[in-house]
Scaffold this active site. Sequence first.
Site, short mmCIF file in Angstrom:
data_model
loop_
_atom_site.label_atom_id
_atom_site.label_comp_id
_atom_site.label_asym_id
_atom_site.label_seq_id
_atom_site.Cartn_x
_atom_site.Cartn_y
_atom_site.Cartn_z
N HIS A 1 16.91 37.47 24.99
CA HIS A 1 18.39 37.74 24.58
C HIS A 1 19.31 37.07 25.73
O HIS A 1 18.97 37.21 26.84
CB HIS A 1 18.71 39.18 24.45
CG HIS A 1 18.89 39.96 25.64
ND1 HIS A 1 19.70 39.96 26.79
CD2 HIS A 1 17.89 40.87 26.27
CE1 HIS A 1 19.31 40.72 27.86
NE2 HIS A 1 18.25 41.22 27.46
N GLU B 1 12.93 46.72 24.62
CA GLU B 1 12.77 46.53 26.14
C GLU B 1 12.07 47.78 26.41
O GLU B 1 12.04 48.86 25.89
CB GLU B 1 14.05 46.36 27.02
CG GLU B 1 13.71 46.14 28.63
CD GLU B 1 12.79 45.08 28.92
OE1 GLU B 1 11.59 45.19 28.69
OE2 GLU B 1 13.22 44.25 29.44
#
Length: 190
Positions: free
Chosen positions: A9, A83
């Site tokens: 990201h 994550e």
Amino acid sequence: MTMVGLIRHGSTEWNLQGRTQGALDTDLTEEGREQARQLGRRLKAEPWDFLISSDLRRARESAELISALSGIPLLRTDSRLREKSFGQLEGTTLQDRIERWGPQWSDLDHGGETDEQVRDRWMAFSEDLFAEFPDSRILLVSHGGFIGRALETMNLERADEPLTNASLTLVKKGGQLWECSLYNCTVHLK
């Protein structure tokens, strides 16, 4: 053969502050949005079938921006692309950790996921993905720690080169072996 583009990201305020994000849901900075737009413009000329993103905001917004600029459809989000959870470390800086738990803070259990648990998440996700979409060209928008553990399962991780925000890593699978043709590429950001 399946081709996978692993995208980290765009940058967040916590990236800039050196704070551990983990599974906390943080936003992109304007710079992070622009990084995603630049990657979207780069990918416009490439033949990708679709994107799948982590459901955390920073990855989802990156994927939405990449999709809008490239025309590559965002198929869905998947929580298995999140994550690694770092437990009590989330939201802290290195200085915070040293002040709270001392210089040996990394030797303690802070209630987060293990690397093995993250690798298992990737394996479950990828098994489902490749069964559903064999011989596809798939972009996955996720997070640095998660992508690193995924690459470990393929014997492709480069511990000496951490993944940069909005980077692209290309891997392909032919049979049982993985091959990396591009690692941590950010040429679109220059």
